[in-house]
Write an enzyme that holds these catalytic residues in place. Structure first.
Site, PDB file in Angstrom:
ATOM      1  N   ARG A  22       0.821  -1.232   0.000  1.00 31.09           N
ATOM      2  CA  ARG A  22       0.000   0.000   0.000  1.00 31.09           C
ATOM      3  C   ARG A  22       0.848   1.271   0.000  1.00 31.09           C
ATOM      4  NH1 ARG A  22      -2.894  -3.198   3.480  1.00 31.09           N
ATOM      5  NH2 ARG A  22      -4.783  -4.034   2.548  1.00 31.09           N
ATOM      6  N   LYS A  45       3.144  11.623 -10.803  1.00 29.42           N
ATOM      7  CA  LYS A  45       2.338  10.734 -11.664  1.00 29.42           C
ATOM      8  C   LYS A  45       3.154   9.480 -11.928  1.00 29.42           C
ATOM      9  CE  LYS A  45      -0.579  13.837 -14.359  1.00 29.42           C
ATOM     10  NZ  LYS A  45      -0.863  14.282 -15.737  1.00 29.42           N
ATOM     11  N   GLU A  60      10.578  19.763 -24.380  1.00 28.43           N
ATOM     12  CA  GLU A  60       9.827  19.990 -23.130  1.00 28.43           C
ATOM     13  C   GLU A  60      10.372  21.214 -22.387  1.00 28.43           C
ATOM     14  OE1 GLU A  60       7.170  18.185 -22.230  1.00 28.43           O
ATOM     15  OE2 GLU A  60       7.342  16.380 -23.455  1.00 28.43           O
ATOM     16  N   LYS A  95       7.964  23.144 -13.688  1.00 23.69           N
ATOM     17  CA  LYS A  95       7.170  21.965 -13.314  1.00 23.69           C
ATOM     18  C   LYS A  95       6.885  21.986 -11.811  1.00 23.69           C
ATOM     19  CE  LYS A  95       5.362  17.768 -13.818  1.00 23.69           C
ATOM     20  NZ  LYS A  95       5.368  16.520 -14.514  1.00 23.69           N
ATOM     21  N   GLU A 105      -4.132  17.788 -11.012  1.00 23.78           N
ATOM     22  CA  GLU A 105      -4.573  18.197 -12.350  1.00 23.78           C
ATOM     23  C   GLU A 105      -6.038  18.613 -12.378  1.00 23.78           C
ATOM     24  OE1 GLU A 105      -2.552  16.203 -15.571  1.00 23.78           O
ATOM     25  OE2 GLU A 105      -4.349  16.365 -16.785  1.00 23.78           O
ATOM     26  N   ARG A 130      -2.360  22.448 -13.971  1.00 16.22           N
ATOM     27  CA  ARG A 130      -1.477  21.385 -14.457  1.00 16.22           C
ATOM     28  C   ARG A 130      -1.734  21.025 -15.919  1.00 16.22           C
ATOM     29  NH1 ARG A 130       0.811  16.531 -10.609  1.00 16.22           N
ATOM     30  NH2 ARG A 130       2.071  15.523 -12.177  1.00 16.22           N
ATOM     31  N   ASN A 163       0.283  20.340 -20.741  1.00 15.18           N
ATOM     32  CA  ASN A 163      -0.159  19.587 -21.902  1.00 15.18           C
ATOM     33  C   ASN A 163       0.005  20.373 -23.208  1.00 15.18           C
ATOM     34  OD1 ASN A 163      -1.175  16.997 -22.302  1.00 15.18           O
ATOM     35  ND2 ASN A 163      -3.189  17.799 -22.854  1.00 15.18           N
ATOM     36  N   HIS A 193       0.650  18.820 -26.584  1.00 13.58           N
ATOM     37  CA  HIS A 193       0.429  17.386 -26.440  1.00 13.58           C
ATOM     38  C   HIS A 193      -0.836  16.893 -27.137  1.00 13.58           C
ATOM     39  CE1 HIS A 193       3.690  17.780 -23.683  1.00 13.58           C
ATOM     40  NE2 HIS A 193       3.623  16.528 -23.267  1.00 13.58           N
ATOM     41  N   HIS A 252       0.343  13.964 -29.139  1.00 17.07           N
ATOM     42  CA  HIS A 252      -0.007  12.593 -28.751  1.00 17.07           C
ATOM     43  C   HIS A 252      -0.612  11.818 -29.909  1.00 17.07           C
ATOM     44  CE1 HIS A 252      -0.302  12.640 -24.087  1.00 17.07           C
ATOM     45  NE2 HIS A 252       0.790  12.053 -24.512  1.00 17.07           N
ATOM     46  N   HIS A 298       8.441  11.117 -28.189  1.00 16.37           N
ATOM     47  CA  HIS A 298       7.404  11.963 -27.588  1.00 16.37           C
ATOM     48  C   HIS A 298       7.734  13.458 -27.760  1.00 16.37           C
ATOM     49  CE1 HIS A 298       4.388  13.135 -24.683  1.00 16.37           C
ATOM     50  NE2 HIS A 298       5.303  13.807 -24.018  1.00 16.37           N
TER      51      HIS A 298
END
Ligand code: NAD
Length: 385
Positions: free
Chosen positions: A132, A154, A196, A251, A261, A265, A269, A272, A276, A288
């Site tokens: 956990r 994330k 980025e 960031k 998010e 946040r 993106n 993206h 993507h 990417h």
């Protein structure tokens, strides 16, 4: 502009802090900072066994790190994971669980993720879920992971039906970004990381954007980039490390404001949405960051079409992306109808609306859900040539 350091032999270390409603942790950026890992773990009160998960391309660094931590009195288990996106899988996750359980992991232990975003996401998710949740330390080794993936909590793996569909928020206790690790990073991966960094300038830090422009114009970085990270040029390395720290700071600020998010946040993106879709349509042939560069150009052109920013922004962004080796042309073989279909299926779509992150000026973006489909079609069909 960031003033170059007078004495390039000084190793610059920047310490930033992520502060969310639930936690606080340091993000340390510098050349050679990995050598301080043992002391930093002790300072954080992490005294249990360490579970070092390393990308196979970092096996030698993992071995040195293990020896160093053992010398500092730690019990260390080390495992390497095959390089590449396919390792963000149930199979690899299962292998990590087996390794940890068979060797007696305890709640007080910590998982150390040494690698790019793949290792950070995979080892991070293992840390989030085993017993956990145990402590996680991110040791990013790619530019993309340093300025993006390792910070913000994330974690996750891919499902056969889509990328990053299984995951958890699990903030690390420490992020240690040693820019010396970039010396072995393939030049193409480095370039993808610069996309980025440039993105962070556009969304939130105009002075970072200008520093990148100055560097390209005055320090010969443009000519140097195909060779990758030039570790022999200590002054340049120090300067770049400082720029990377600035990009990390963006960031850090964004996730400190919006851990889960629910607001700001989403600005990360930028580039993206279309990026993507292209990445997926080309079967991940492009990296990417390469797709994000194409997506940033498209998003900026959408912003121009909506009257949000002047065409000069597109040109300035294009020039900077080009200086860092990034092209913005949508590949010929990409089917525009398929891009549109994928965009509306993206994970970030809310109540059927695509949320576009669009620049208004360098350093500022807005989020818009009312972009007419004709504008997107027009931008896709007038890709840069
Ligand atoms: N968690 C997040 O917030 C977040 C954010 C952005 C991206 N991501 C994820 O990150 C992943 C991409 O990360 P990435 O671009 O770092 O790719 P990656 O982890 O696949 O690394 C790229 C390549 O570089 C190699 N490599 C890594 N470090 C090296 C080094 N120092 N020297 C030599 N080779 C090295 C790796 O073996 C790999 O082949 C994707 O899975 C993406 O979903 C996560």
């Amino acid at each position: 502009m960031i003033a170059p350091l007078k004495d390039s032999s000084i190793v610059m270390t920047t310490t930033l802090t992520v502060t969310t409603s639930t936690t606080q942790y340091p993000v340390i950026v510098g050349a050679g900072v990995l050598a301080t890992l043992g002391d930093r773990l002790t300072e954080l009160g992490l005294r249990g066994t360490l579970w070092l998960v390393a990308d196979e391309h970092l096996a030698a660094v993992a071995e040195q790190t293990t020896t160093m931590l053992q010398a500092a009195g730690y019990r260390v288990h080390t495992i390497t994971v095959p390089s590449g996106e396919t390792s963000k899988s149930f199979t690899e996750l299962h292998r990590l669980y087996d390794w940890m359980i068979e060797n007696g992991i305890e709640r007080r232990d910590a998982v150390l993720a040494l690698g790019g975003g793949v290792i950070g996401d995979l080892a991070g998710f293992a840390a989030a879920t085993i017993l956990r949740g145990v402590a996680l330390v991110q040791l990013p080794s790619t530019l993309l992971a340093m300025v993006d993936a390792a910070v913000g909590g994330k974690t996750g793996i891919n499902h056969p039906l889509g990328k990053n569909l299984i995951g958890a928020f699990h903030q690390p206790r420490l992020v240690l970004a040693d820019t010396n690790l970039l010396a072995t990073l393939p030049p193409r991966e480095l370039r993808a990381g610069w996309a980025e960094v440039i993105k962070h300038g556009v969304i939130r830090d105009a002075s970072l954007f200008t520093a990148l422009e100055d560097l390209a114009a005055t320090r010969g970085w443009n000519a140097a980039h195909p060779a990758g990270w030039n570790a022999a040029d200590a002054e340049l390395t120090t300067y770049l490390t400082e720029i990377i720290a600035r990009a990390v700071a963006v960031k850090v600020a964004v996730v400190s404001n919006d851990e889960f998010e629910r607001g700001e946040r989403i600005t990360l993106n930028y580039g993206h949405t279309i990026g993507h879709a292209i990445e997926q349509l080309l079967g991940y042939r492009l990296l990417h960051g390469e797709c994000v560069a194409i997506g940033m150009d498209a998003a900026a052109r959408i912003a121009v079409a909506l009257g949000l920013c002047p065409p000069a922004l597109v040109e300035r962004q294009r020039a900077l992306l080009a200086a860092y080796g990034l092209t913005v042309t949508i590949p010929d073989e990409t089917d525009h109808t398929a891009i549109l279909r994928l965009i509306t299926r993206d994970k970030k779509v809310q109540a059927g609306k695509v949320r576009w992150v669009l620049p208004t000026t360098i350093g500022q973006v807005v989020v818009r859900s009312d972009v007419p489909i004709e504008v997107i079609e027009q931008v896709l069909s007038s890709s840069a040539g």
